[in-house]
Design a protein around this motif. Structure first.
Motif, PDB file in Angstrom:
ATOM      1  N   ILE A  96       0.885  -1.174   0.000  1.00 31.27           N
ATOM      2  CA  ILE A  96       0.000   0.000   0.000  1.00 31.27           C
ATOM      3  C   ILE A  96       0.918   1.218   0.000  1.00 31.27           C
ATOM      4  O   ILE A  96       1.791   1.335   0.873  1.00 31.27           O
ATOM      5  CB  ILE A  96      -0.878   0.038   1.274  1.00 31.27           C
ATOM      6  CG1 ILE A  96      -1.481  -1.327   1.595  1.00 31.27           C
ATOM      7  CG2 ILE A  96      -1.932   1.135   1.175  1.00 31.27           C
ATOM      8  CD1 ILE A  96      -2.513  -1.800   0.663  1.00 31.27           C
ATOM      9  N   GLN A  97       0.743   2.093  -0.951  1.00 35.58           N
ATOM     10  CA  GLN A  97       1.707   3.181  -1.119  1.00 35.58           C
ATOM     11  C   GLN A  97       1.052   4.468  -1.567  1.00 35.58           C
ATOM     12  O   GLN A  97      -0.124   4.502  -1.929  1.00 35.58           O
ATOM     13  CB  GLN A  97       2.769   2.755  -2.129  1.00 35.58           C
ATOM     14  CG  GLN A  97       2.185   2.277  -3.446  1.00 35.58           C
ATOM     15  CD  GLN A  97       3.259   1.733  -4.398  1.00 35.58           C
ATOM     16  OE1 GLN A  97       3.648   2.427  -5.323  1.00 35.58           O
ATOM     17  NE2 GLN A  97       3.736   0.535  -4.142  1.00 35.58           N
ATOM     18  N   VAL A  98       1.869   5.508  -1.577  1.00 34.71           N
ATOM     19  CA  VAL A  98       1.423   6.818  -2.047  1.00 34.71           C
ATOM     20  C   VAL A  98       2.653   7.531  -2.601  1.00 34.71           C
ATOM     21  O   VAL A  98       3.777   7.241  -2.187  1.00 34.71           O
ATOM     22  CB  VAL A  98       0.736   7.593  -0.890  1.00 34.71           C
ATOM     23  CG1 VAL A  98       1.690   7.838   0.269  1.00 34.71           C
ATOM     24  CG2 VAL A  98       0.122   8.907  -1.351  1.00 34.71           C
ATOM     25  N   HIS A  99       2.436   8.414  -3.567  1.00 36.37           N
ATOM     26  CA  HIS A  99       3.548   9.169  -4.147  1.00 36.37           C
ATOM     27  C   HIS A  99       3.356  10.661  -3.897  1.00 36.37           C
ATOM     28  O   HIS A  99       2.227  11.148  -3.867  1.00 36.37           O
ATOM     29  CB  HIS A  99       3.640   8.926  -5.655  1.00 36.37           C
ATOM     30  CG  HIS A  99       3.689   7.483  -6.023  1.00 36.37           C
ATOM     31  ND1 HIS A  99       4.738   6.662  -5.682  1.00 36.37           N
ATOM     32  CD2 HIS A  99       2.806   6.700  -6.676  1.00 36.37           C
ATOM     33  CE1 HIS A  99       4.493   5.439  -6.123  1.00 36.37           C
ATOM     34  NE2 HIS A  99       3.328   5.429  -6.733  1.00 36.37           N
ATOM     35  N   PRO A 100       4.474  11.383  -3.789  1.00 35.63           N
ATOM     36  CA  PRO A 100       4.400  12.834  -3.590  1.00 35.63           C
ATOM     37  C   PRO A 100       4.163  13.577  -4.906  1.00 35.63           C
ATOM     38  O   PRO A 100       4.324  12.993  -5.979  1.00 35.63           O
ATOM     39  CB  PRO A 100       5.793  13.169  -3.049  1.00 35.63           C
ATOM     40  CG  PRO A 100       6.686  12.148  -3.680  1.00 35.63           C
ATOM     41  CD  PRO A 100       5.864  10.890  -3.800  1.00 35.63           C
ATOM     42  N   GLY A 114       7.808  14.472  -8.768  1.00 38.95           N
ATOM     43  CA  GLY A 114       6.724  13.759  -8.104  1.00 38.95           C
ATOM     44  C   GLY A 114       6.233  12.659  -9.022  1.00 38.95           C
ATOM     45  O   GLY A 114       6.818  12.401 -10.070  1.00 38.95           O
ATOM     46  N   LYS A 115       5.150  11.999  -8.613  1.00 35.14           N
ATOM     47  CA  LYS A 115       4.692  10.893  -9.438  1.00 35.14           C
ATOM     48  C   LYS A 115       3.176  10.897  -9.561  1.00 35.14           C
ATOM     49  O   LYS A 115       2.472  10.540  -8.628  1.00 35.14           O
ATOM     50  CB  LYS A 115       5.196   9.569  -8.857  1.00 35.14           C
ATOM     51  CG  LYS A 115       4.941   8.369  -9.735  1.00 35.14           C
ATOM     52  CD  LYS A 115       5.786   7.191  -9.254  1.00 35.14           C
ATOM     53  CE  LYS A 115       5.287   5.871  -9.762  1.00 35.14           C
ATOM     54  NZ  LYS A 115       5.999   4.736  -9.187  1.00 35.14           N
ATOM     55  N   HIS A 116       2.728  11.339 -10.718  1.00 34.44           N
ATOM     56  CA  HIS A 116       1.336  11.154 -11.117  1.00 34.44           C
ATOM     57  C   HIS A 116       1.376   9.914 -12.002  1.00 34.44           C
ATOM     58  O   HIS A 116       2.186   9.840 -12.917  1.00 34.44           O
ATOM     59  CB  HIS A 116       0.887  12.390 -11.910  1.00 34.44           C
ATOM     60  CG  HIS A 116      -0.598  12.480 -12.094  1.00 34.44           C
ATOM     61  ND1 HIS A 116      -1.273  13.669 -12.091  1.00 34.44           N
ATOM     62  CD2 HIS A 116      -1.548  11.532 -12.301  1.00 34.44           C
ATOM     63  CE1 HIS A 116      -2.565  13.471 -12.277  1.00 34.44           C
ATOM     64  NE2 HIS A 116      -2.764  12.178 -12.416  1.00 34.44           N
ATOM     65  N   GLU A 117       0.555   8.935 -11.722  1.00 31.88           N
ATOM     66  CA  GLU A 117       0.583   7.721 -12.533  1.00 31.88           C
ATOM     67  C   GLU A 117      -0.829   7.335 -12.919  1.00 31.88           C
ATOM     68  O   GLU A 117      -1.811   7.864 -12.372  1.00 31.88           O
ATOM     69  CB  GLU A 117       1.251   6.564 -11.772  1.00 31.88           C
ATOM     70  CG  GLU A 117       0.463   6.057 -10.574  1.00 31.88           C
ATOM     71  CD  GLU A 117       1.236   5.000  -9.779  1.00 31.88           C
ATOM     72  OE1 GLU A 117       2.439   5.191  -9.534  1.00 31.88           O
ATOM     73  OE2 GLU A 117       0.619   4.001  -9.396  1.00 31.88           O
ATOM     74  N   CYS A 118      -0.944   6.432 -13.885  1.00 35.96           N
ATOM     75  CA  CYS A 118      -2.257   5.915 -14.250  1.00 35.96           C
ATOM     76  C   CYS A 118      -2.096   4.488 -14.750  1.00 35.96           C
ATOM     77  O   CYS A 118      -1.024   4.084 -15.190  1.00 35.96           O
ATOM     78  CB  CYS A 118      -2.927   6.806 -15.283  1.00 35.96           C
ATOM     79  SG  CYS A 118      -2.061   6.904 -16.840  1.00 35.96           S
ATOM     80  N   VAL A 173      -3.658   7.097  -1.967  1.00 41.59           N
ATOM     81  CA  VAL A 173      -3.207   5.801  -1.453  1.00 41.59           C
ATOM     82  C   VAL A 173      -3.640   4.730  -2.449  1.00 41.59           C
ATOM     83  O   VAL A 173      -4.771   4.752  -2.938  1.00 41.59           O
ATOM     84  CB  VAL A 173      -3.836   5.525  -0.069  1.00 41.59           C
ATOM     85  CG1 VAL A 173      -3.552   4.101   0.392  1.00 41.59           C
ATOM     86  CG2 VAL A 173      -3.318   6.534   0.945  1.00 41.59           C
ATOM     87  N   HIS A 174      -2.728   3.813  -2.812  1.00 44.30           N
ATOM     88  CA  HIS A 174      -3.095   2.819  -3.822  1.00 44.30           C
ATOM     89  C   HIS A 174      -2.269   1.548  -3.698  1.00 44.30           C
ATOM     90  O   HIS A 174      -1.184   1.562  -3.114  1.00 44.30           O
ATOM     91  CB  HIS A 174      -2.925   3.401  -5.228  1.00 44.30           C
ATOM     92  CG  HIS A 174      -1.518   3.819  -5.547  1.00 44.30           C
ATOM     93  ND1 HIS A 174      -1.019   5.046  -5.191  1.00 44.30           N
ATOM     94  CD2 HIS A 174      -0.511   3.166  -6.167  1.00 44.30           C
ATOM     95  CE1 HIS A 174       0.231   5.132  -5.595  1.00 44.30           C
ATOM     96  NE2 HIS A 174       0.582   4.003  -6.177  1.00 44.30           N
ATOM     97  N   ALA A 175      -2.795   0.480  -4.268  1.00 38.56           N
ATOM     98  CA  ALA A 175      -2.049  -0.771  -4.372  1.00 38.56           C
ATOM     99  C   ALA A 175      -2.652  -1.608  -5.485  1.00 38.56           C
ATOM    100  O   ALA A 175      -3.878  -1.734  -5.592  1.00 38.56           O
ATOM    101  CB  ALA A 175      -2.097  -1.549  -3.062  1.00 38.56           C
ATOM    102  N   LEU A 183      -0.630  -1.807 -17.548  1.00 37.13           N
ATOM    103  CA  LEU A 183       0.279  -0.883 -18.235  1.00 37.13           C
ATOM    104  C   LEU A 183       0.198   0.423 -17.470  1.00 37.13           C
ATOM    105  O   LEU A 183      -0.888   0.989 -17.327  1.00 37.13           O
ATOM    106  CB  LEU A 183      -0.174  -0.701 -19.700  1.00 37.13           C
ATOM    107  CG  LEU A 183       0.618   0.143 -20.705  1.00 37.13           C
ATOM    108  CD1 LEU A 183       0.618   1.638 -20.416  1.00 37.13           C
ATOM    109  CD2 LEU A 183       2.031  -0.344 -20.929  1.00 37.13           C
ATOM    110  N   GLU A 184       1.332   0.876 -16.984  1.00 36.33           N
ATOM    111  CA  GLU A 184       1.364   2.102 -16.200  1.00 36.33           C
ATOM    112  C   GLU A 184       2.059   3.210 -16.977  1.00 36.33           C
ATOM    113  O   GLU A 184       3.154   3.012 -17.495  1.00 36.33           O
ATOM    114  CB  GLU A 184       2.108   1.854 -14.884  1.00 36.33           C
ATOM    115  CG  GLU A 184       2.187   3.059 -13.985  1.00 36.33           C
ATOM    116  CD  GLU A 184       2.855   2.747 -12.646  1.00 36.33           C
ATOM    117  OE1 GLU A 184       2.144   2.656 -11.643  1.00 36.33           O
ATOM    118  OE2 GLU A 184       4.087   2.579 -12.618  1.00 36.33           O
ATOM    119  N   THR A 185       1.407   4.364 -17.036  1.00 35.61           N
ATOM    120  CA  THR A 185       2.019   5.573 -17.592  1.00 35.61           C
ATOM    121  C   THR A 185       2.226   6.511 -16.420  1.00 35.61           C
ATOM    122  O   THR A 185       1.295   6.734 -15.646  1.00 35.61           O
ATOM    123  CB  THR A 185       1.073   6.234 -18.617  1.00 35.61           C
ATOM    124  OG1 THR A 185       0.741   5.278 -19.619  1.00 35.61           O
ATOM    125  CG2 THR A 185       1.714   7.462 -19.263  1.00 35.61           C
TER     126      THR A 185
HETATM  127 ZN    ZN Z   1       2.323   3.787  -7.434  1.00 36.46          ZN
END
Ligand code: ZN
Length: 319
Positions: A96-100, A114-118, A173-175, A183-185
Motif C-alpha cells: 500500500i503506497q502513495v507518491h508525492p 513527483g509521481k502522477h501515474e495511471c 493511497v493505492h495498491a 500498463l502504467e504511464t
Molecule cells: Zn504507485
C-alpha cells in the motif's frame, strides 16, 4: 539531421520484485530468473535507462538521446525525459503506497519529480480488485487507523475488469493487488512512500522499509475515492482519450485487420506500447516498422503521421 526521423525502438529493462511473477513472458520477453514484476518499456530513468535497438541511434540510451539529440523531442521541456511507461505483473499484492507531488519530491527527495501515474488494466482475476483511495478524513484519523491495524477500514477497494483505467494522482493511497497485469504511464520518478507491506519478508528475511511519516504528509485526505475504473470516454476511429493532466495525455488506440488507423504525431514526442493482439506495422514518412505485443517505441518530433495496420491495441502517451 534534415531527414525525417524514424521511430525509435526501445529495449525494455526488467526488475525483480517480491510481488512479481512470470507473466511478462507472454509479451515475448526474455526475462531474468525469479519473480519479475516490472518491465520498464520506455524509460530514461537512472534506475532503468532503455537502450535504442536499430536505426541511427542503435545502442544509445533514451537519456543520451534526450541530452544529445534533443531535436527528436523538440518543444519538450525539462532536464530529463519526462515519462516512464511500465508493464507490471503483480503475482502477489503490491505494498500500500502513495507518491508525492513535484513540490514535495523536489524538497524532500533531492530534486526528484513527483509521481502522477495511471493504470490500464491488461488482465486480472475474474473477481479482481485494486486499492485506490482511502477513507480517513485527516492525518490524525489515518494515524489512528494505522496504529490499530485497521487496514480494511482505511483502504478503498474497487472491483476491476480488463480494460479499466485508473488515474492515480499524487497523494492517492493505492495498491495493485495480486493476479493483475497493468500498463502504467507515469512521470519519470521512482519515489514511493510505502504505508503497509503486509509484514512480508524479502529473500534475505528482512522487511522492506516503510515511510509512514512522509506518506502522511502527502496523502490527500479530501480526495473522493473512486468506485469504478470503467472507461466512459467515447471511442472515435479506434482512439479513446483515457486521461489528460498537466503532465501527460494517454490514449488507447485499437487497430483492426483491414481497418488501418492514422494517428497524427504533432506533439514533441509520442510513446507507443503495443499491449494486445498479433501485432502489425507502423508506417511513417521514414519507413515501416514491424511491431508485436510487447513492442515499445517513441515517435519523435516531426516524424509525421503514423499509419497503424494489423491487429493490435496500443497505449500511447505524450506531454
Ligand atoms: Zn504507485
Amino acid at each position: 539531421m534534415n531527414e525525417t526521423p524514424g521511430l525509435i525502438v526501445l529495449k525494455p529493462v526488467f526488475h525483480n520484485n517480491i510481488w512479481g511473477g512470470r507473466r511478462l513472458e507472454q509479451f515475448g520477453y526474455e526475462i531474468p530468473d525469479g519473480p519479475v514484476g516490472e518491465c520498464w518499456g520506455i524509460s530514461a530513468h537512472p534506475h532503468g535507462d532503455c537502450e535504442v535497438v536499430g536505426g541511427p541511434f542503435d545502442g544509445m540510451t533514451l537519456s543520451q538521446l534526450w541530452d544529445e539529440h534533443h531535436e527528436l523531442f523538440e518543444g519538450a521541456k525539462g532536464d530529463r525525459f519526462p515519462l516512464l511507461i511500465k508493464i507490471l505483473d503483480a503475482y502477489d499484492d503490491l505494498s500500500i503506497q502513495v507518491h508525492p507531488d513535484d513540490a514535495y519530491a523536489c524538497e524532500h527527495e533531492n530534486g526528484s519529480l513527483g509521481k502522477h501515474e495511471c493504470w490500464y488494466v491488461l488482465d486480472c482475476h475474474e473477481q479482481g480488485h485494486i486499492i485506490v483511495g482511502q477513507h480517513a478524513h485527516s492525518r490524525e484519523e489515518f494515524a489512528q487507523m494505522v496504529k490499530e491495524n485497521r487496514w480494511y477500514d482505511m483502504e478503498n477497494f474497487v472491483p476491476i475488469q480488463k480494460g479499466d483505467f485508473f488515474d492515480i494522482k499524487p497523494g492517492t493511497v493505492h495498491a495493485i493487488l495480486g493476479a493483475t497485469l497493468i500498463l502504467e504511464t507515469q512521470q519519470s520518478s521512482d519515489v514511493t512512500y510505502r504505508v503497509y507491506d503486509y509484514d512480508r519478508k524479502q529473500a534475505d528475511g528482512t522487511l522492506r522499509e516503510l515511510h509512514l511519516e512522509k506518506a502522511m504528509d502527502v496523502i490527500d485526505y479530501d480526495a473522493q475515492a473512486p468506485t469504478s475504473g470503467k472507461v466512459t470516454a467515447p471511442e472515435v476511429d479506434g482512439v479513446t482519450k483515457l486521461m489528460s493532466c498537466k503532465y501527460f495525455d494517454v490514449l488507447r488506440v485499437r487497430v483492426d485487420k483491414d481497418d488501418p488507423r492514422i494517428l497524427a504525431q504533432d506533439h514533441p514526442f509520442m510513446c507507443l506500447s503495443v499491449v494486445e493482439g498479433e501485432g502489425g506495422t507502423i508506417t511513417t514518412a521514414a519507413g515501416t516498422w514491424q511491431v508485436r505485443k510487447g513492442s515499445h517505441l517513441v515517435a519523435p518530433f516531426g516524424c509525421g503521421d503514423l499509419r497503424l495496420e494489423g491487429d493490435m491495441t496500443l497505449i500511447c502517451s505524450y506531454v
